[in-house]
Scaffold this motif. Structure first.
Motif, mmCIF file in Angstrom:
data_model
loop_
_atom_site.group_PDB
_atom_site.id
_atom_site.type_symbol
_atom_site.label_atom_id
_atom_site.label_comp_id
_atom_site.label_asym_id
_atom_site.label_seq_id
_atom_site.Cartn_x
_atom_site.Cartn_y
_atom_site.Cartn_z
ATOM 1 N N LEU B 20 0.833 -1.205 0.000
ATOM 2 C CA LEU B 20 0.000 0.000 0.000
ATOM 3 C C LEU B 20 0.865 1.252 0.000
ATOM 4 C CD1 LEU B 20 -2.943 -0.990 2.323
ATOM 5 C CD2 LEU B 20 -2.884 -0.818 -0.135
ATOM 6 N N PRO B 81 -15.582 -1.820 -5.932
ATOM 7 C CA PRO B 81 -14.222 -1.367 -5.611
ATOM 8 C C PRO B 81 -13.450 -2.409 -4.813
ATOM 9 C CG PRO B 81 -15.828 0.298 -5.013
ATOM 10 C CD PRO B 81 -16.598 -0.920 -5.373
ATOM 11 N N ILE B 82 -14.156 -3.101 -3.922
ATOM 12 C CA ILE B 82 -13.480 -4.102 -3.100
ATOM 13 C C ILE B 82 -13.038 -5.270 -3.970
ATOM 14 C CG2 ILE B 82 -13.755 -5.632 -1.131
ATOM 15 C CD1 ILE B 82 -15.992 -3.637 -0.245
ATOM 16 N N PHE B 85 -10.012 -4.452 -5.743
ATOM 17 C CA PHE B 85 -8.865 -4.161 -4.884
ATOM 18 C C PHE B 85 -8.230 -5.440 -4.341
ATOM 19 C CE2 PHE B 85 -7.388 -3.036 -0.537
ATOM 20 C CZ PHE B 85 -6.321 -2.257 -0.926
ATOM 21 N N HIS B 236 -15.275 4.061 -13.714
ATOM 22 C CA HIS B 236 -15.473 4.702 -12.407
ATOM 23 C C HIS B 236 -15.976 6.138 -12.518
ATOM 24 C CE1 HIS B 236 -11.656 6.591 -13.067
ATOM 25 N NE2 HIS B 236 -10.980 5.472 -12.956
ATOM 26 N N TYR B 239 -18.132 7.148 -9.500
ATOM 27 C CA TYR B 239 -17.589 6.917 -8.160
ATOM 28 C C TYR B 239 -16.938 8.177 -7.610
ATOM 29 C CZ TYR B 239 -18.412 1.952 -8.212
ATOM 30 O OH TYR B 239 -19.006 0.730 -8.221
ATOM 31 N N MET B 242 -13.864 7.726 -1.147
ATOM 32 C CA MET B 242 -13.005 6.568 -0.883
ATOM 33 C C MET B 242 -13.242 5.437 -1.875
ATOM 34 S SD MET B 242 -10.729 7.008 1.092
ATOM 35 C CE MET B 242 -10.016 5.427 1.503
ATOM 36 N N ARG B 243 -14.488 5.338 -2.373
ATOM 37 C CA ARG B 243 -14.744 4.274 -3.357
ATOM 38 C C ARG B 243 -13.903 4.498 -4.594
ATOM 39 N NH1 ARG B 243 -20.483 2.190 -2.259
ATOM 40 N NH2 ARG B 243 -21.146 3.569 -0.609
ATOM 41 N N SER B 245 -11.105 6.117 -4.634
ATOM 42 C CA SER B 245 -9.687 5.909 -4.328
ATOM 43 C C SER B 245 -9.355 4.425 -4.239
ATOM 44 C CB SER B 245 -9.298 6.631 -3.050
ATOM 45 O OG SER B 245 -9.987 6.093 -1.972
ATOM 46 N N MET B 246 -10.374 3.593 -3.921
ATOM 47 C CA MET B 246 -10.132 2.148 -3.945
ATOM 48 C C MET B 246 -9.756 1.705 -5.354
ATOM 49 S SD MET B 246 -10.811 0.294 -1.100
ATOM 50 C CE MET B 246 -11.973 -1.033 -1.085
ATOM 51 N N ILE B 249 -6.232 2.991 -6.003
ATOM 52 C CA ILE B 249 -5.196 2.188 -5.357
ATOM 53 C C ILE B 249 -5.074 0.848 -6.057
ATOM 54 C CG2 ILE B 249 -4.511 1.064 -3.224
ATOM 55 C CD1 ILE B 249 -6.095 3.225 -1.762
ATOM 56 N N SER B 250 -6.233 0.256 -6.435
ATOM 57 C CA SER B 250 -6.146 -1.080 -7.008
ATOM 58 C C SER B 250 -5.457 -1.041 -8.361
ATOM 59 C CB SER B 250 -7.520 -1.722 -7.120
ATOM 60 O OG SER B 250 -8.310 -1.045 -8.040
#
Lengths: 198, 333, 168
Positions: B20, B81-82, B85, B236, B239, B242-243, B245-246, B249-250
């Motif tokens: 991360l 998003p999860i 990720f 996205h 979106y 935080m969604r 940003s998920m 990040i992913s």
């Protein structure tokens, strides 16, 4: 080994739950999602049996490729609910339903009864394979390329014929194959537009 | 038993935190490198050289409103998003990050889980990552998102085959699917420490892997799923906070994962002289990341049909060819 | 076959050239200025915010003759005269509306007393329209210029930053 048992119970429940929900969903995309869930549960079961290769291939091929294709088609047609699927199929007589369900139940119980004798059975009735090489890359490959070589190659012929069929269905008709277009009636433009509006 | 669980947990935590952190500073790296390629300066305000920019960005995204449009399918919208990720992070479970070492008297292996089908695991996991994008696009209930998701699926179907085949050569040469054994095979004590790297035995395979990996992570020039000049932001678009940003990040976690896998398969993973083994892996990953960004700064986006053509008519046959040649060589040996 | 060779050539010969271009630019100095911290030097003849000059004994040069206001094409200058203790004429009110001003520099050329100049300052944004009406106090320099500006090649060159800052 209570941990093994816990993993087995959870993943089996997940697999069955996913399969059941897949049938009962009215939304096609949700159906596909539950199918993926079911497949992941099954993959875990395979891994637990020591057949990590089969589990990985199950995920790569089914969840990774085939179901993506399913999703692609569903999104292409933009099916949001079962109403988009068109007319429901004609009702099947009650006798046929019962007959088929009983047949499947009998077959399954037969298979389970047979397989219980095959491997060693733990107290919980879980089949564990004594053979370490079960489902490993080497054993699968050896079987595939020696004992089951002909069925394997025949499968590839089957797939080839499926590809050829798909190409024939999907290809556009060439110009000389198209039926001859009737000559368009020549008339005043206003007449044509009126026809269009009606 | 307990000892093993504790060691494993610590390794997992360390690796996830490291990944991360790398993700956060990859965004900084990307912004800086692309900026300098375009004669700009990139972020300069937050900290020296803008090094604190990722933290500022994260804070900003956390405090933004989490907007959920009316037309979305709520559950899948939240899940997407999860789903995108988790696979990215999961890949690092089988990447050997260091040589075996001793830590406060405990013998620790430099890999979270030495699966004997490690390479297959990587592919199984990355092939699941696509669902995040597809579901995000589908559940958003927006044209742009749906187009992005459609493109992502089509692209993924065209590339997965070539991607899988591109590493078959390495597996044939190495005769193993375990990432750990792959790394150990590529080590060498001589002064030419890189002589056993698979990139020299599989140059074509490496090029194919590199190309497919870029497509697999939806990066420029294959970033059609989020093509900002055509589809607003692609999958996205709807979106925020935080969604979003998920997803962000992913994307970077995926890049890092592919970099780590590439470094492991073709560049000897943590093998290298003098420096500690972790640093060698990080260095190789950094080179991969730099190449990614360099690519973004150089090439324009492919068109949709060009990409499908490229995947099926160029990469796939080439990968098959590579597999056949390698198999022939392995047979002669 | 020819096409295949061409494609191979493109990938292995031409594409690397493109990569080399971006890499070469990566090592060049960025043209972007780190603006609020580093400022681009303006050209000596740049016409920025106005300032009012003083005599060497610190009395104001402006005698409120009104020529600048007359010359102003945008009608941005307003002034009212008064007399100081010695009976000399000077401006009581001297206002330039910078929202009207077109920075043409005619006021500077019209001035017989060499009192008004257009400086180098270009940072005068504000959130309030009234703030753009600059008064005499805001434009008058604090100290007279040490050197003789007229002997220099570029007579307007003078470090204006900080000199004509607003007196609140």
């Amino acid at each position: 080994m209570s941990l093994d048992l816990a993993i087995f119970v959870i993943s089996a429940l997940v697999a069955v739950f996913g399969a059941t929900m897949m049938i009962f969903q009215r939304n096609p995309v949700a159906s596909v999602l539950y199918l993926i869930l079911s497949l992941v549960g099954q993959a875990v079961l395979y891994v637990q049996l020591g057949a990590a290769f089969v589990g990985a291939v199950l995920i790569i091929v089914y969840s990774g490729a085939i179901l993506v294709l399913f999703l692609f088609v569903i999104m292409m047609l933009n099916l949001r609910s079962s109403a988009d699927l068109g007319e429901p199929s004609p009702p099947v007589s009650r006798f046929v339903k019962y007959f088929v369900s009983c047949l499947i139940f009998l077959e399954l119980s037969f298979i389970i009864r047979e397989s219980l004798g095959a491997g060693s059975t733990t107290s919980a009735g879980i089949v564990t394979m004594a053979d370490d090489s079960f489902g490993s890359v080497e054993s699968v490959a050896t079987l595939l390329f020696t004992r089951y070589l002909y069925p394997f190659e025949l499968t590839s012929v089957l797939l080839l014929s499926a590809i050829v069929g798909a190409v024939i269905i999907a290809r556009r008709a060439t110009e000389d194959e198209l039926p001859p277009q009737p000559e368009k009636a020549v008339g005043p433009i206003s007449q044509k537009t009126n026809e269009g509006q009606e | 038993m307990l000892e093993m669980i504790i060691i494993s947990s610590v390794k997992v935590i360390v690796v996830v935190v490291a990944v991360l952190t790398c993700c956060a500073w990859s965004t900084w790296l990307e912004r800086k490198v692309v900026a300098y390629m375009q004669h700009r300066m990139g972020p300069t305000l937050a900290g020296p050289f803008g090094l604190l920019q990722p933290i500022a960005d994260a804070l900003k995204l956390i405090f933004k409103e989490d907007l959920v449009p009316k037309s979305v399918e709520k559950v899948t919208f939240a899940l997407a998003p999860i789903i995108s990720f988790v696979p990215a992070i999961l890949t690092f479970a089988v990447v050997p990050f260091a040589a075996d070492f001793e830590f406060f008297g405990y013998q620790v292996t430099g890999i979270i889980s030495d699966l004997n089908i490690g390479v297959l695991f990587v592919f199984a996991v990355t092939s699941l990552g696509i669902y995040g994008i597809v579901l995000a696009g589908w559940s958003s209930g927006s044209k742009y998102s749906l187009m992005g998701a459609l493109r992502a699926t089509a692209q993924m179907i065209s590339y997965e085959v070539g991607y899988g085949l591109s590493i078959i050569g390495v597996i044939l040469v190495a005769n193993t699917l375990s990432m750990k054994e792959l790394v150990e095979m590529q080590g060498s004590d001589s002064i030419w420490f890189f002589q056993n790297w698979f990139v020299f035995k599989q140059p074509l395979g490496f090029l194919l892997f590199l190309t497919c990996a870029v497509a697999e992570t939806n990066r420029c020039p294959f970033d059609m799923a989020e093509a900002e000049s055509e589809l607003v932001a692609g999958y996205h678009t709807e979106y925020s906070s935080m969604r979003f940003s998920m997803f962000f990040i992913s994307e970077y976690a995926n890049m890092l994962a592919v970099s780590a896998v590439g470094a492991t398969l073709f560049f000897g993973g943590w093998q290298g002289p003098l420096l500690p083994s972790v640093l060698w892996l990080l260095l190789k990953m950094f080179l991969f990341m730099f190449f990614y960004i360099w690519l973004r700064g150089t090439l324009p986006r492919f068109r949709y049909d060009q990409l499908m053509n490229f995947g099926w008519k160029v990469l796939f046959p080439l990968a098959l060819l590579n597999t056949m040649i390698t198999a022939a060589f392995v047979m002669i040996d | 076959m020819n096409e295949v060779l061409k494609a191979v050539g493109n990938v292995f010969l031409k594409m690397p050239l493109g990569f080399v271009v971006t890499l070469r630019h990566f090592f060049k100095k960025p043209v972007t200025l780190d603006y609020p911290y580093k400022k681009k030097p303006m050209t000596p003849r740049y016409r920025g915010k106005h300032y009012l000059e003083r005599y060497d004994d610190s009395t104001e040069r402006c005698v409120c003759c009104g020529l600048c206001a007359a010359a102003c094409p945008a009608d941005a200058i307003y002034m009212e005269p008064e007399e100081n203790e010695k009976g000399e004429r000077r401006a009581k009110i001297y206002e330039i509306n910078l929202l009207r001003c077109i920075f043409c520099g005619f006021c500077e050329e019209a001035c017989p007393e060499e009192a008004i100049f257009l400086g180098q300052d270009y940072e005068f944004s504000d959130v309030n329209r009234n703030a753009f009406i600059y008064t005499k106090e805001e434009m008058l320099v604090k100290h007279p210029r040490k050197d003789n500006p007229f002997k220099r090649l570029y007579r307007r060159v003078r470090k204006v930053h900080g000199v004509t800052d607003k007196i609140s």
